[in-house]
Design a protein around this motif. Structure first.
Motif, PDB file in Angstrom:
ATOM      1  N   TYR A  43       3.045 -91.089  13.868  1.00 39.84           N
ATOM      2  CA  TYR A  43       1.673 -90.671  13.605  1.00 39.84           C
ATOM      3  C   TYR A  43       0.842 -91.798  12.987  1.00 39.84           C
ATOM      4  O   TYR A  43      -0.120 -91.569  12.304  1.00 39.84           O
ATOM      5  N   ILE A  44       1.210 -93.041  13.292  1.00 44.74           N
ATOM      6  CA  ILE A  44       0.649 -94.162  12.550  1.00 44.74           C
ATOM      7  C   ILE A  44      -0.871 -94.227  12.636  1.00 44.74           C
ATOM      8  O   ILE A  44      -1.534 -94.685  11.719  1.00 44.74           O
ATOM      9  N   THR A  45      -1.457 -93.787  13.720  1.00 42.40           N
ATOM     10  CA  THR A  45      -2.913 -93.771  13.798  1.00 42.40           C
ATOM     11  C   THR A  45      -3.461 -92.364  13.980  1.00 42.40           C
ATOM     12  O   THR A  45      -4.598 -92.191  14.379  1.00 42.40           O
ATOM     13  N   PHE A  46      -2.667 -91.353  13.730  1.00 40.88           N
ATOM     14  CA  PHE A  46      -3.123 -89.971  13.851  1.00 40.88           C
ATOM     15  C   PHE A  46      -3.545 -89.454  12.481  1.00 40.88           C
ATOM     16  O   PHE A  46      -2.907 -89.736  11.471  1.00 40.88           O
ATOM     17  N   LYS A  47      -4.603 -88.684  12.468  1.00 41.56           N
ATOM     18  CA  LYS A  47      -5.054 -88.112  11.209  1.00 41.56           C
ATOM     19  C   LYS A  47      -4.023 -87.092  10.703  1.00 41.56           C
ATOM     20  O   LYS A  47      -3.346 -86.440  11.489  1.00 41.56           O
ATOM     21  N   PRO A  48      -3.918 -86.926   9.391  1.00 42.45           N
ATOM     22  CA  PRO A  48      -2.960 -85.956   8.856  1.00 42.45           C
ATOM     23  C   PRO A  48      -3.450 -84.532   9.060  1.00 42.45           C
ATOM     24  O   PRO A  48      -4.624 -84.284   9.315  1.00 42.45           O
ATOM     25  N   GLN A  49      -2.537 -83.584   8.949  1.00 42.93           N
ATOM     26  CA  GLN A  49      -2.881 -82.173   9.045  1.00 42.93           C
ATOM     27  C   GLN A  49      -3.630 -81.753   7.796  1.00 42.93           C
ATOM     28  O   GLN A  49      -3.142 -81.924   6.676  1.00 42.93           O
ATOM     29  N   THR A  50      -4.827 -81.222   7.941  1.00 43.61           N
ATOM     30  CA  THR A  50      -5.603 -80.748   6.792  1.00 43.61           C
ATOM     31  C   THR A  50      -5.911 -79.259   6.878  1.00 43.61           C
ATOM     32  O   THR A  50      -6.185 -78.629   5.863  1.00 43.61           O
ATOM     33  N   HIS A  51      -5.875 -78.709   8.088  1.00 43.63           N
ATOM     34  CA  HIS A  51      -6.190 -77.291   8.269  1.00 43.63           C
ATOM     35  C   HIS A  51      -5.009 -76.447   7.787  1.00 43.63           C
ATOM     36  O   HIS A  51      -3.861 -76.680   8.177  1.00 43.63           O
ATOM     37  N   ILE A  52      -5.287 -75.498   6.926  1.00 47.82           N
ATOM     38  CA  ILE A  52      -4.233 -74.635   6.379  1.00 47.82           C
ATOM     39  C   ILE A  52      -4.121 -73.387   7.237  1.00 47.82           C
ATOM     40  O   ILE A  52      -5.099 -72.664   7.440  1.00 47.82           O
ATOM     41  N   TYR A  53      -2.916 -73.142   7.740  1.00 45.42           N
ATOM     42  CA  TYR A  53      -2.723 -72.011   8.638  1.00 45.42           C
ATOM     43  C   TYR A  53      -1.330 -71.429   8.447  1.00 45.42           C
ATOM     44  O   TYR A  53      -0.335 -72.159   8.392  1.00 45.42           O
ATOM     45  N   SER A  54      -1.265 -70.107   8.352  1.00 45.54           N
ATOM     46  CA  SER A  54       0.010 -69.416   8.154  1.00 45.54           C
ATOM     47  C   SER A  54       0.669 -69.102   9.487  1.00 45.54           C
ATOM     48  O   SER A  54      -0.005 -68.910  10.505  1.00 45.54           O
ATOM     49  N   ASP A  55       1.984 -69.023   9.494  1.00 44.74           N
ATOM     50  CA  ASP A  55       2.718 -68.690  10.709  1.00 44.74           C
ATOM     51  C   ASP A  55       2.416 -67.258  11.144  1.00 44.74           C
ATOM     52  O   ASP A  55       2.229 -66.361  10.304  1.00 44.74           O
ATOM     53  N   PRO A  56       2.365 -67.021  12.454  1.00 46.77           N
ATOM     54  CA  PRO A  56       2.217 -65.641  12.940  1.00 46.77           C
ATOM     55  C   PRO A  56       3.395 -64.779  12.480  1.00 46.77           C
ATOM     56  O   PRO A  56       4.503 -65.276  12.273  1.00 46.77           O
ATOM     57  N   VAL A  57       3.128 -63.492  12.356  1.00 45.94           N
ATOM     58  CA  VAL A  57       4.152 -62.552  11.891  1.00 45.94           C
ATOM     59  C   VAL A  57       4.287 -61.428  12.914  1.00 45.94           C
ATOM     60  O   VAL A  57       3.288 -60.840  13.339  1.00 45.94           O
ATOM     61  N   LEU A  58       5.521 -61.125  13.299  1.00 43.64           N
ATOM     62  CA  LEU A  58       5.783 -60.014  14.208  1.00 43.64           C
ATOM     63  C   LEU A  58       6.062 -58.763  13.386  1.00 43.64           C
ATOM     64  O   LEU A  58       7.003 -58.727  12.590  1.00 43.64           O
ATOM     65  N   LYS A  59       5.229 -57.715  13.565  1.00 44.77           N
ATOM     66  CA  LYS A  59       5.381 -56.463  12.835  1.00 44.77           C
ATOM     67  C   LYS A  59       5.694 -55.368  13.841  1.00 44.77           C
ATOM     68  O   LYS A  59       4.797 -54.874  14.540  1.00 44.77           O
TER      69      LYS A  59
END
Length: 656
Positions: A111-127
């Motif tokens: 990821y040397i020239t890729f921007k870091p992950q900044t968006h916060i997102y939770s994993d989907p949940v199966l109910k």
């Protein structure tokens, strides 16, 4: 006394001179409160704050921090300079840099020239038993109540429409007569696995720009694509639909289209290329024109998105920006517009994207290794490659990847290029079972859209060669074994792409084959070395063996030699297989006709070519390859050295 007084005066003069020099030196020395960066940048105020450094509370006993020289710089990552100053002095930083010189970013070196992950997102949940939060609360209304094609039921026209239907297929590739009678807002069948309806997704999804490229597309199939996206995508996430007109000349795609999209008040936009760019580069243009959405979703111009298609497709990208996702693609019949799942795959219809060694698109069943990675059957899974027409990718990440190779022309190979680039340079490619999109495949009889004159000959083959030369490393030899006619093909400059691989520290194709595409060789073994290749021409005649496009059980025939390769290009390898792409020539069930059928390296090892005798021999039967120029047939018969019809020569044909 006179001597003593003179000595004293001289001594005072020396001491006075020394003190004067000391005072002069002191006046020229910098004050201790001068900024160490006071002269670092010409014209900068010494009291001005350093750029991109937030104010921090001072640490007791240390109200000034020594500068870090050189300032640390990691491409694509934010560096908290102030925090570094708090924890380290110059010597510590320099020592740390030296120790880490060969190990910097080991965990994320891709990821040397890729921007870091900044968006916060939770994993989907199966109910289980609880309907998912993105599922429709009420049934979707029909476009026309009881109308043709509603619910994706087949709509079959009578024989009185035969002539007009055939005309529309020649022009557009589909039965546009039937399509024009079907509502643009029709309902379709839900082909998802039942489990998909119980996934719950974090509502903090990224927004999207849907990009649709078209060239001389039929009206209703194109607009049904647009209508389905608007109808089945939550409005809060749909930033825009960007339509790229790739130099169409159909009247209905000009003023009529411009007027029609006004009903959506700017949500749908049309941009027109000033010349035919082809699907590949038109998609890159679409990425540049689409500025509002965080994610780009590419759709072909003849699709219908399914129920709750958006959240499952975009959720993995919201979680990890270097993920690219692909929906499951269902088959829309271009005659009656019914929809059904694609054939093949495992018991659930799940398949991974693959290729053979001539770079033909393939699908292979989902492996047990991939199944074991999932807790639930409908979770997204890894795929080595995509078909290319339908996928989602974060916009900024796509630009960081360089979009498509600008040297790829019109159509073909771009799906592999972007797939390899994603995997080998640090991303991942997922197929998403709970996101389904129907796609119409062109029907037999379509006259096609020939490439423009400025493109030149063999654009697809040139694309393939560029892809393997950049990404396949030593595996490219297997491509040339399968497509020997491409060896001398001029494919242009690829130095910038090679540099991209080097700068991004992209992994080798060997790593990719072992870790990601490990099941390809099981289904499509590496090809053997060729003994001879080219056209199979009757000795001193103008007749060549021609597959006529037949595959999987069709018969080989005899046609006039055209020196263009294609259906007249064959190869015989060290495994005694007589092949065309992934098909082998073999003896038919009647014992004398020659059939062409799909094969792997363990099948149909039945031929020998004696170059000096101009003879092909079928090993198991002991018969020779023969022909009838009158009947245009190829067959097996008892070997006879006096028969001229059993003499053949193989002549190399190079693509240009």
């Amino acid at each position: 006394m006179r001597l003593k007084l003179g000595f004293l005066l001289r001594s005072l003069l020396i001491v006075g001179t020394f003190l004067g020099l000391v005072l002069l030196w002191a006046s020229l020395s910098p004050k201790t409160d001068d900024s160490p960066f006071g002269r670092a940048v010409e014209g900068r105020d010494a009291n001005a704050p350093l750029p991109n450094v937030q104010d921090k509370e001072p640490v007791a006993g240390n109200d000034r921090f020594k500068p870090v020289v050189p300032w640390p710089r990691v491409e694509g990552k934010e560096v908290d300079l102030e925090s570094i100053r708090r924890k380290n002095n110059v010597e510590d930083i320099q020592l740390h840099q030296q120790k880490k010189e060969n190990h910097q970013n080991i965990m994320e070196k891709q990821y040397i020239t890729f921007k870091p992950q900044t968006h916060i997102y939770s994993d989907p949940v199966l109910k289980s038993g609880v309907i998912g939060n993105f599922e429709a609360k009420e049934p979707e209304p029909e476009g026309v109540i009881g109308g043709p094609g509603e619910g994706a039921h087949p709509f079959v026209l009578g024989p009185e429409y035969k002539e007009s239907v055939q005309g529309s297929i020649r022009e557009f590739g589909f039965n546009m007569v039937a399509s024009d009678m079907i509502s643009l807002d029709r309902t379709i069948s839900d082909l998802r696995h039942e489990e998909c309806k119980y996934w719950h997704y974090d509502e903090n999804l990224l927004t999207t720009s849907v990009v649709i490229v078209f060239h001389n597309e039929g009206w209703s199939t194109l607009m049904r694509t647009v209508h389905s996206v608007i109808k089945r995508t939550p409005r809060r996430y749909l930033a825009e639909i960007v339509m790229i007109d790739d130099f169409s000349n159909k009247v209905h795609l000009k003023e009529r289209l411009d007027e029609y999209i006004k009903q959506w008040n700017g949500l749908v936009k049309v941009f027109r290329n000033e010349r035919r760019e082809g699907l590949i580069q038109a998609r890159s243009i679409g990425a540049q024109k689409a500025k509002l959405g965080q994610v780009l979703i590419y759709l072909d111009a003849h699709c219908e998105v399914g129920p709750n298609w958006y959240a499952p497709l975009v959720a993995p990208i919201s979680k990890d920006r270097t993920t690219c996702t692909v929906p499951l693609i269902d088959y829309i019949d271009g005659n009656d517009y019914s929809i059904e799942p694609q054939q093949g795959g495992d018991e659930d219809g799940f398949a991974r994207g693959a290729w053979d060694w001539s770079l033909m698109w393939k699908r292979v069943p989902l492996s047990n290794k991939e199944k074991a990675k999932r807790q639930h059957k409908t979770e997204p899974y890894w795929s080595p490659a995509m078909a290319g027409g339908l996928f989602a990718i974060e916009r900024d990440f796509f630009f960081e990847l360089g979009l498509y190779d600008p040297g790829l022309q019109i159509w073909g190979g771009e799906n592999f290029e972007i797939s390899y680039k994603i995997w080998q340079c640090g991303g991942k490619l997922l197929f998403v079972p709970c996101s389904r999109v129907g796609h119409i495949y062109r029907l037999h009889g379509w006259q096609g859209n020939p490439p423009p004159a400025h493109v030149g000959s063999s654009p697809t083959l040139k694309n393939y060669v560029r892809v393997v030369e950049v990404w396949w490393d030593e595996y490219k030899d297997y491509f040339y074994a399968s497509r020997p006619e491409t060896k001398a093909l001029a494919y242009g400059d690829i130095s910038a792409l090679k540099k991209f691989r080097e700068d991004h520290r992209c992994k080798s194709f060997t790593w990719f084959m072992e870790e990601i595409a490990y099941d390809i060789i099981k289904h499509y073994p590496l090809p053997s070395k060729n003994v001879e290749w080219g056209e199979i021409r009757g000795y001193e005649t103008d007749f060549c063996i021609d597959s006529m496009g037949h595959t999987n059980g069709g018969t080989a025939e005899l046609g006039h030699c055209h020196r263009m390769g294609g259906n007249q290009l064959f190869r015989i390898n060290e495994a005694n297989q007589l092949m065309q792409y992934d098909q082998c020539l073999t003896r038919a069930a009647d014992g004398w006709k020659v059939m062409i059928t799909h094969c792997n390296l363990n099948e149909y090892k039945e031929w020998q070519y004696f170059k000096t005798l101009y003879r092909f021999t079928h090993i198991s039967s002991g018969k020779c390859l023969d022909r009838s120029e009158i009947l245009h047939q190829v067959f097996l018969s008892d070997c006879d050295s006096t028969k001229s019809t059993q003499k053949w020569e193989m002549n190399n044909i190079l693509s240009v």
